[in-house]
Design an enzyme around this catalytic site. Structure first.
Site, PDB file in Angstrom:
ATOM      1  CD  GLU A  50      -2.707   0.804   2.684  1.00 18.13           C
ATOM      2  OE1 GLU A  50      -3.093   1.901   3.090  1.00 18.13           O
ATOM      3  OE2 GLU A  50      -2.791  -0.234   3.367  1.00 18.13           O
ATOM      4  CD  GLU A  61      -3.055   8.100   7.552  1.00 17.66           C
ATOM      5  OE1 GLU A  61      -2.685   7.161   8.288  1.00 17.66           O
ATOM      6  OE2 GLU A  61      -3.641   7.913   6.472  1.00 17.66           O
TER       7      GLU A  61
END
Lengths: 271, 396
Positions: A50, A61
Site C-alpha cells: 500500500e 492518520e
C-alpha cells in the site's frame, strides 16, 4: 476481475495462508528512497504493498504517518514522483500495489488522468480513507474503466446493514479498521472486542476478502488479528522502523534496506 | 434567480458543494447527529429550551443599532449594525454552541470537543460546557494561542482544557484536523461542536439553522425602524462563514436584498491572504467540497490574516454555492484596511469591533458607492474587539 491482487489473494487463500500488506509513505524519508524501500519491502515477503501518497492534512492518520507525510512533502514528493516510483517498481516486480491517499490531491491532478496514469504505471487500485462509498461515484467509474480496484473500509462501529453494502461496493478486498481510532493506535486491552468484531465482520462480509489494519506492530498482533480475516496490513510500525534506521547516520542505504527487509520478514506470523 | 432556494439536498449537497468526505468511523456518528438534530429541531420542547437560553443566557434579541455618525462619515447609505458583539461571550458564536450542546445532551454525550481560531468559538463552547457541566477540550493552533492569549485564559477559567495543535501552520486548519482526529478516536462518548458552517454534512446545515436567528431578528427590527422587513443590502465578514450565513439566510429568497461577504485579503491578494472564494479552487477540506486555497499538488496552502478567525484556507460549502449562483457578492479587505475599520467604528460609534468584523466595516466604503444614496445597509457586527487589543496595539 482477475488482477494481480485477486490472483495473489486467491492463491494464498488456497494454501491457507494469510496475506501480508505493507504500507509505505511515498517520498519518505525522501523521494529517492522510495524505489529502494519498495524493493526491500517486496523482498521481505509483502504479499501486497500500500503506497501512501502524502497529503498536508491526513485526517485518519496518527503521528507516525502524519510526520512521514510532512517529511515526504518537504523532501519534494509529488503525485508524479509517486507514479514514477510505481512505474520503476513494476519493471521488476509483479507484487500487487495499491495507492493510498486523500481525495484532494487526486481531484487536483484530475480524476480521469490520475486513473489512466496510475494504471499505466502499474498500480492495481486505490484506498481513499476520506472517500466513503456514498461520495465515491466520482472515482469509481473511472477506476473500473482502467481495471483498478477501489477498496472501501469498515470500522468497529459500522452497522451490519452498512457492512453488507460496503462489501457489495468494495472491490479487491474490504479493509477492516481494527479499532475506532487513528493509524498507529495501540491495541492494548482491546483484544477481545476486536476479536468479536472481526469474527462478526467475517460472517457479514462474504463477497470480498477481508484485511485487518491499524495498530498491528508485530507478528503476534498479526497472528491474533488475522485469525478471522484473510490477511493484515502493517503501516505505522513500518514507518517507525524506517525512521529508526534512517536515524543511524553510519548505515549505508543498502544496509538500511537489508535491515528493513528483515523487519518485514519478522512481521509474518509463523504457521 | 434563487427563489425557492432549498439547499442542501438530502446528501448535504449545496449544488456540487458539501457532502461528507470523512473516514468510515465518522459515518455512523454523522448519521446520529443528523437524526438527533432533525428530531430535536422539530420538537417544540427543544425549541423552547433553545430560545429561552438565547433569551435569558445569551441576551437575545441583540440590538439593531443605527450607526448615524458612521453613515455620515461614509457620506452615503443608512448603516445599521446587528449587534452580535453584545451576545454573552462577545460574539455570535454562542448561538450555535447553545444549539449543539443541547443536542449533545439529547444524545447522552459526556465529552465535548471543539476547534478554535480566534478563540471566540472555543470560549463559547467552554462557556456552554461549563453551563451544563460537561467535560470540554478545545484544540487551538499554537500560533493562535499566542496571539489570542486572553481567550486561552478565559477558556481555562471556564474549566476547559486547551490543547495546542502544533502541526502544519499551527492555526485553525490544524486545530480542526486535531479535533477531527480526536472524534475519530472517541466517537462513542464525544460530541464535536464545530464552530462554523464548515465540515461534513449535517454540520453546515445545522450551524446555519442555529445562527439564522440573527437574520430573523433583523427582519423584525427593521420593520419597527424603517417599516419594511428587508434592507437593501446585508454585509458580513467571511472566514468559515457562520455569522454571514446567519444573517444572509433569511434573505436568500428576497431578490431585492443585495448581499456582500467580505473575506480577508491579508497582506494583499498577490501576497499572503485568506481570500478563499476570491482566489481559491474547488477541492475537499475537513470533510466537505468547497473552494479552498491549495498548491499545484492539491496540498492545502497556508492562509494569512491579521484576524485569527478569518485565517482559514477553506470556507463553508454554502458560500461556494452562493458565489456560483451569483446570489452573494464576495469581496476582500486587507489587514491594513481591517485595522482602519477598527478605528473607524470605534471613533464614530463608540464600538470596538473584532478584527474579523472590521473587514466588513472596511468594505462599506466600496459597498455604499454601489448602492442608492439612502440605501438601508445592515452590517453584522459579529464580535467585539477586546480579544484583539494586543494585536491592535501592535499595529496601530
Amino acid at each position: 476481475m482477475s488482477s494481480r491482487l485477486s490472483i495473489k489473494l486467491h492463491s494464498l487463500q488456497q494454501r491457507g495462508q494469510k496475506a501480508m500488506g505493507i504500507f509505505l509513505t511515498s517520498g519518505f524519508p525522501s523521494p529517492d528512497d522510495t524505489l529502494h524501500l519498495l524493493h526491500a519491502i517486496d523482498q521481505g515477503g509483502a504479499d501486497f504493498i500500500e503506497l501512501g501518497m502524502p497529503h498536508s492534512d491526513p485526517l485518519a492518520e496518527g503521528l507516525p504517518i502524519q510526520h512521514s507525510s510532512t517529511t515526504a512533502l518537504q523532501a519534494g514528493a509529488t503525485m508524479k514522483s509517486t507514479l514514477d516510483a510505481v512505474r520503476a517498481f513494476r519493471k521488476t516486480s509483479e507484487t500487487p500495489l495499491l495507492l493510498m491517499g486523500y481525495i484532494n490531491p487526486i481531484l487536483k491532478f484530475g480524476i480521469r488522468t490520475f486513473c489512466t496514469e496510475a494504471a499505466l504505471a502499474g498500480a492495481d487500485g486505490f484506498i481513499i480513507p476520506d472517500l466513503p462509498p456514498q461520495e465515491a461515484s466520482m472515482l469509481r467509474d473511472h477506476a473500473q474503466q482502467d481495471r483498478l480496484h477501489l477498496v472501501f473500509l469498515v470500522a468497529p462501529n459500522t452497522s451490519i446493514e452498512r457492512m453488507k453494502q460496503i462489501d457489495q461496493l468494495s472491490d479487491g478486498f474490504v479493509y477492516c479498521v481494527s479499532i475506532t481510532g487513528l493509524t498507529g493506535t495501540g491495541l492494548d486491552g482491546q483484544q477481545d472486542t476486536i476479536n468479536s468484531y472481526l469474527k462478526d465482520a467475517r460472517h457479514i462480509i462474504d463477497k470480498n476478502p477481508l484485511m485487518v489494519g491499524f495498530g498491528i506492530q508485530s507478528h503476534q498482533d498479526a497472528k491474533r488479528l488475522s485469525k478471522h480475516t484473510d490477511g493484515f496490513i502493517v503501516g505505522s510500525a513500518v514507518i517507525k522502523e524506517i525512521k529508526r534506521l534512517w536515524g543511524y547516520s553510519d548505515l549505508t542505504l543498502q544496509k538500511r534496506c537489508q535491515k528493513l527487509t528483515l523487519f518485514i520478514r519478522s512481521l509474518k506470523p509463523t504457521l | 434567480m434563487t427563489m425557492g432556494y432549498d439547499a442542501p439536498d438530502q446528501n448535504g449537497r449545496f449544488g456540487p458543494y458539501g457532502g461528507a468526505f470523512v473516514p468510515e468511523i465518522l459515518i455512523p456518528e454523522l448519521h446520529a447527529v443528523q437524526e438527533a438534530f432533525e428530531r430535536s429541531w422539530a420538537d417544540p420542547a427543544f425549541q423552547h429550551q433553545y430560545l429561552s437560553l438565547l433569551h435569558t443566557y445569551v441576551g437575545r434579541p441583540t440590538a439593531l443599532t443605527f450607526a448615524e455618525r458612521l453613515s455620515h462619515e461614509l457620506g452615503r447609505g443608512q448603516i445599521y449594525l446587528k449587534r452580535e458583539d453584545l451576545c454573552h461571550t462577545g460574539a455570535h458564536k454562542i448561538n450555535n454552541t447553545i444549539g449543539q450542546i443541547l443536542l449533545a445532551l439529547q444524545m447522552g454525550k459526556t465529552r465535548i470537543i471543539a476547534e478554535t481560531g480566534a478563540g471566540q468559538h472555543g470560549v463559547a463552547t467552554a462557556t456552554v460546557a461549563a453551563r451544563f457541566g460537561l467535560q470540554c477540550i478545545v484544540y487551538m493552533g499554537a500560533e493562535d494561542m499566542d496571539r489570542q492569549a486572553l481567550n486561552v485564559e478565559r477558556m481555562k477559567l471556564l474549566g476547559a482544557e486547551v490543547r495546542p495543535a502544533t502541526s502544519g501552520s499551527q492555526t485553525l486548519k490544524d486545530a480542526t484536523n486535531e479535533a477531527i482526529r480526536d472524534w475519530v478516536s472517541n466517537p462513542t462518548d464525544t460530541f464535536y461542536i464545530i464552530g462554523s458552517v464548515v465540515g461534513p454534512h449535517p454540520y453546515p446545515m445545522m450551524v446555519r439553522t442555529f445562527h439564522k436567528i440573527i437574520g430573523e431578528e433583523v427582519q423584525t427590527q427593521l420593520q419597527e425602524k424603517v417599516q419594511r422587513s428587508t434592507p437593501d443590502a446585508v454585509v458580513a465578514c467571511v472566514g468559515g462563514g457562520s455569522n454571514a450565513i446567519g444573517i444572509f439566510y433569511p434573505f436568500i429568497n428576497a431578490p431585492d436584498v443585495q448581499m456582500f461577504g467580505v473575506e480577508a485579503a491579508g497582506e494583499g491578494l498577490h501576497g499572503k491572504h485568506a481570500a478563499t472564494l476570491t482566489l481559491g479552487e474547488v477541492g475537499v477540506l475537513h470533510g466537505a467540497m468547497s473552494y479552498l486555497l491549495q498548491d499545484q499538488e492539491g496540498q492545502i496552502s497556508l492562509a494569512h490574516s491579521v484576524s485569527a478567525g478569518l485565517d482559514y484556507p477553506g470556507v463553508g460549502p454554502e458560500h461556494s454555492y452562493l458565489k456560483d449562483l451569483g446570489r452573494v457578492h464576495y469581496l476582500s479587505e486587507t489587514d491594513d484596511a481591517a485595522l482602519k475599520g477598527v478605528s473607524l467604528l470605534s471613533r464614530t460609534e463608540g464600538i470596538i469591533p473584532a478584527l474579523e468584523t472590521a473587514h466588513a466595516i472596511a468594505a462599506l466604503e466600496t459597498i455604499v458607492h454601489q448602492m442608492e444614496n439612502d440605501a438601508v445597509i445592515v452590517v453584522n457586527c459579529s464580535g467585539r474587539g477586546d480579544k484583539d487589543m494586543q494585536t491592535i496595539m501592535d499595529h496601530l
